[in-house]
Enzyme design. Structure first.
Site, mmCIF file in Angstrom:
data_model
loop_
_atom_site.group_PDB
_atom_site.id
_atom_site.type_symbol
_atom_site.label_atom_id
_atom_site.label_comp_id
_atom_site.label_asym_id
_atom_site.label_seq_id
_atom_site.Cartn_x
_atom_site.Cartn_y
_atom_site.Cartn_z
ATOM 1 N N GLY A 205 25.740 31.005 30.943
ATOM 2 C CA GLY A 205 26.174 30.368 29.701
ATOM 3 C C GLY A 205 25.959 31.278 28.512
ATOM 4 O O GLY A 205 25.705 32.468 28.678
ATOM 5 N N ASN A 206 26.082 30.723 27.330
ATOM 6 C CA ASN A 206 25.840 31.529 26.117
ATOM 7 C C ASN A 206 25.185 30.661 25.055
ATOM 8 O O ASN A 206 24.974 29.467 25.264
ATOM 9 C CB ASN A 206 27.150 32.153 25.625
ATOM 10 C CG ASN A 206 28.186 31.105 25.277
ATOM 11 O OD1 ASN A 206 28.019 30.340 24.342
ATOM 12 N ND2 ASN A 206 29.247 31.039 26.074
ATOM 13 N N ARG A 207 24.854 31.284 23.925
ATOM 14 C CA ARG A 207 24.044 30.610 22.920
ATOM 15 C C ARG A 207 24.836 29.713 21.961
ATOM 16 O O ARG A 207 24.270 29.201 21.010
ATOM 17 C CB ARG A 207 23.359 31.644 22.026
ATOM 18 C CG ARG A 207 22.286 32.451 22.677
ATOM 19 C CD ARG A 207 21.838 33.493 21.647
ATOM 20 N NE ARG A 207 21.020 34.516 22.259
ATOM 21 C CZ ARG A 207 19.702 34.404 22.413
ATOM 22 N NH1 ARG A 207 19.078 33.334 21.989
ATOM 23 N NH2 ARG A 207 19.018 35.374 22.971
#
Ligand code: C5P
Length: 401
Positions: A205-207
């Site tokens: 995933g990412n932030r």
């Protein structure tokens, strides 16, 4: 189009005399104006003057005409409220939700855009209490204007002067225009970050928090658009601010592609704000991966570029497509230079470039954006809260339509 109604709130500063000119200018532009002075303002200018200038009755206390619930009616009927001058006291009370006069009650009940034009002595304007009050009000979406620099009441000079009525009027009229400039339009905004599953419990995933996308959806709504928000893994507390938009939830990049292609057909404006994973694991295990004691290599395959697909058909489908580029600079080029190159490559009508880092650009923080057209020209640069940036972005979109 129906006539717009503007409430002019006046608090007790010497600059109150200038609000008479402001009222004249707003009326000249065709607005229906209601003046709501505070009791202190009436020590500066007269009720008769305000009634004559607006052509409307003037009330000061909530108890007057109580049967008409004046503050709620004013707040509900207004397309915008402008407080000019806004004294340090009125700013502070608005920040804390204090409502001990009709103007403050009206502000507390308001759902329309609110513009405040501060006026006070330099010492009061730069006092940490006022600085904090202004910051809090702005973070809630209240448009607290800057002050002018120059002659103040008495012999003093410095920052603290109220902006001139012409500048305030222009700003308020633009604000009112913004409440309708997307009426009848369908806007699709993507938000959040995709999750690319490795197994039933793990993902890449990412932030991205989804805050920017939610602010964009909110801004489009406030301008009268019908809005669909395609949200990838956005927390409920963030989604709350997008009230009134149609919500489509997705998880992975491929889910998002499917949702965006479906939602974008028939849309007038598509904003791809989501952080879409460029790659996904080739393999998604059906059971949780076990630890083996060995190193592990995960093979990734490229995801479809949703923005590029939407941009490709944009002319044919008659929609305007906006992309985002979260960039970091390095020794070779700045974040903006990378963004400009990407704008040429992606083919979206506009690309919003924002510089990111571990603590920059993500979550509940201010951000700086440059909006770049497909030919690489920078059409706007701005910096501030995500809600302010959302406004700037839709201003640029409107210009482009
Ligand atoms: O190329 P880059 O990923 O930096 O481009 C970012 C823009 O492209 C964003 O608008 C993002 O939503 C979009 N994008 C996409 N599909 C991908 C990757 C990015 O639509 N697979």
């Amino acid at each position: 189009m129906s006539r717009s109604r503007i409430v002019v709130g006046i608090s007790g500063g010497i600059a109150a005399y200038k609000s008479c000119i402001l009222i004249r200018l707003l009326r000249k532009a065709g607005a229906d104006v209601v003046a709501v002075p505070t009791p202190a303002a009436l020590e500066m200018i007269g009720k008769t003057t305000l009634e004559a200038l607006t052509g409307n009755r003037v009330h000061v206390r909530t108890s007057e005409a109580a049967d008409q619930v004046t503050h709620v009616r004013h707040a509900q009927e207004a397309d915008a409220i402008v407080v000019a001058p806004a004294t340090a006291n009125t700013l502070a009370k608005t920040r804390w939700g204090i409502a001990d006069n009709l103007l403050l009650n009206t502000l507390l009940a308001a759902r329309c855009p609110v513009v405040m034009a501060p006026a006070m002595h330099t010492e009061m304007w730069t006092n940490p209490a006022t600085v904090e009050n202004v910051a809090v009000l702005r973070s809630r979406g209240i448009d607290v204007l800057d002050v002018g620099v120059g002659q103040l009441t008495g012999k003093d000079a410095g920052p603290g002067r109220m902006l001139e009525p012409e500048a305030i009027a222009e700003h308020v009229l633009a604000t009112v225009a913004r409440t309708r400039d997307l009426q009848g339009r369908h806007v699709v905004v993507s938000a959040g970050g995709t999750r690319e599953p490795l197994d039933p419990v793990r993902f890449l995933g990412n932030r991205s928090s989804g805050r920017f996308g939610v602010e964009l959806a909110r801004e489009a709504r406030s301008r009268g658009a019908e809005v669909t928000l395609v949200a990838a893994n956005v927390e409920a507390s963030v989604l709350e601010r997008a009230g009134g938009t149609r919500l489509v939830r997705v998880e992975s990049a491929r889910d998002m592609l499917e949702a965006m292609e479906r939602e974008a057909s028939g849309a007038d404006i598509v904003v791809m704000c989501a952080a879409v994973a460029d790659y996904r694991p080739v393999e998604r295990l059906d059971v949780k991966r076990k630890k083996t004691g060995e190193d592990l290599a995960v093979r990734l395959v490229e995801n479809p570029d949703i923005l590029a697909a939407l941009a490709r058909d944009r002319r044919k489908e008659g929609r305007l497509v906006v992309g985002f580029a979260a960039e970091t600079g390095d020794e070779t080029a700045s974040a903006l230079e990378y963004g400009i190159a990407k704008a040429r490559r992606k083919g979206a009508d506009l690309l919003v470039v924002n510089e990111v880092g571990e603590r920059l650009g993500f979550g509940d923080v201010d951000t700086a954006v440059a909006i770049v057209a497909d030919d690489g020209t920078v059409v706007r640069e701005a910096e501030g809260s995500k809600s302010r940036m959302a406004r700037v972005i839709f201003d640029a979109i409107r210009e482009r339509m």
